[in-house]
Design an enzyme around this catalytic site. Structure first.
Site, short mmCIF file in Angstrom:
data_model
loop_
_atom_site.label_atom_id
_atom_site.label_comp_id
_atom_site.label_asym_id
_atom_site.label_seq_id
_atom_site.Cartn_x
_atom_site.Cartn_y
_atom_site.Cartn_z
CB CYS A 152 -0.93 -0.02 1.21
SG CYS A 152 -2.00 1.43 1.31
CB CYS A 206 1.16 2.11 4.23
SG CYS A 206 -0.47 1.38 4.55
#
Length: 404
Positions: free
Chosen positions: A31, A34
């Site tokens: 991700c 993140c």
């Protein structure tokens, strides 16, 4: 105090037992948002010593992820005296700063990002959202890419690690022809992801360009590769020595991330049975015995993928009782589309759990397949569902494989 990585539920219990309020930050390696939230929370952890900030890798520390009902990343859970007092979904630095600051100062987290100021100038700088990039700037970046590399692939993931089966197939087709290329991960650049659709008037990904001209998506590239037209087009645009030309271009532009010219396993393609990871998945045996055991695991995986259920979900738990939020989301997405599917609980078989990562060149679970072809993981499935493409993509894959 620095961010602490959670390995087990006991780490969370120890942080709660310290008496400090706790922020649990659920993240995943795939991700892109993140990565930014790591920096934001790291700064907050340094500025707020009265707050315990814990990182939880959502797909690895299953019991903690399940305990707090986490189904997406980035995701934040705020604890006071062990009780959940607030949650925050998504990459929202101002809201995270406000809620964490309020919690550290003894009150419950604020419900709006304006309720508290950033605790320091550094945190404010880290949390300041970037302004939107206008269309002309995005088109300029796209034009720069297309004018500086003769072969460019806009894809999900990278040449080394495709993040969807369609991207993986195009990567494999180019590598089979010995073509080096510049890969652009549209999952990590939302402006390019949306802007390129308008630039090219082509709605889906991957998109392959040769000498600045759009070739097409996965289906077109695979058809051209099978008929020999792709090699002919490369030779026409770049000359008969197109492999050397593309390699030189990638080498010259090595300051920018580019794909490796050495072939890598395509998504859905089995890795060599003698690889160390496959041997470890088969029980850690070495030498010929390890290779044979790894080969047996690969054969079991192939049998599962060629079984009576054309759609297979390798997940944690079962559709009736998912053992992680990501698996549950994919199950719900498939059920909402009326897609019938089989499933395999990778928690029940460590050899398959490790071996399938090697087979598919995909590091996380769940993994969704249609007739043995990898579609992707939770993030890909949920993006397809949000775009209204999940059901149609599954049907298209059925049709394509029927007529192949």
């Amino acid at each position: 105090m620095p961010l602490q990585d959670v390995k087990t539920a006991a780490d969370v219990a120890a942080a709660v037992g310290s008496g400090k309020p706790v922020v649990l930050y659920f993240w995943a390696s795939w991700c892109e948002p993140c990565k930014h939230m790591d920096a934001v929370l790291g700064q907050l952890a340094a500025d707020l010593p009265g707050l315990a900030c814990l990182r939880v890798e959502a797909e690895v520390v299953d019991d903690v992820t399940l305990q707090y009902d986490v189904t997406t990343v980035p995701y934040f859970v705020f604890l006071k005296s062990g009780a959940v007092v607030e949650r925050l979904e998504g990459a929202d630095p101002p809201a995270l700063t406000a809620k964490a600051t309020a919690l550290a100062r003894g009150g419950q987290p604020a419900t709006t990002s304006s309720a508290a100021a950033a605790p320091s100038a550094a945190a404010a700088a880290a949390t300041a959202p970037a302004g939107p990039e206008d269309k002309a700037a995005v088109f300029g970046r796209i034009s720069f890419l297309l004018s500086n590399w003769p072969v460019v692939l806009f894809m999900k993931g990278s040449g080394e690690q495709p993040r969807c089966g369609f991207s993986g197939k195009v990567v494999a087709a180019l590598q089979k022809l010995g073509v080096s290329f510049k890969s652009v991960d549209i999952l990590s650049d939302e402006a390019v992801r949306q802007g390129l659709k308008e630039y090219s008037n082509w709605p889906t990904y991957p998109q392959l360009y040769i000498k600045g001209e759009l070739v097409g998506g996965c289906d077109i590239v695979m058809d051209m590769a099978a008929s020999g037209e792709l090699a002919a087009l490369l030779a026409d645009k770049m000359g008969p020595d197109y492999a050397a030309v593309s390699a030189a271009a990638v080498a010259a532009g090595s300051s920018a991330p580019a794909s490796a010219s050495a072939p890598a396993p395509a998504a859905g393609a089995p890795a060599p049975a003698s690889s160390s990871a496959a041997a470890a998945a088969a029980g850690g045996a070495g030498g010929e015995g390890g290779a044979a055991a790894a080969g047996a695991v690969q054969d079991r995986i192939k049998a599962l993928l060629s079984g009576p259920q054309p759609v297979m979900l390798f997940m944690k738990g079962s559709p009736e009782a998912p053992r992680c939020g990501f698996s549950r989301k994919v199950v719900e997405a498939l059920q909402a589309e009326g897609v019938e599917f089989g499933s395999f609980d990778i928690l029940s078989d460590e050899a398959v759990r490790q071996g399938l990562k090697e087979y598919s060149n995909w590091p996380t679970y769940p993994q969704l397949y249609v007739r043995g072809e990898l579609v992707g993981g939770c993030d890909i499935v949920m993006e397809m569902k949000a775009a209204g493409e999940l059901g149609s993509t599954v049907k298209e894959m059925f049709h394509r494989m029927d007529v192949a």
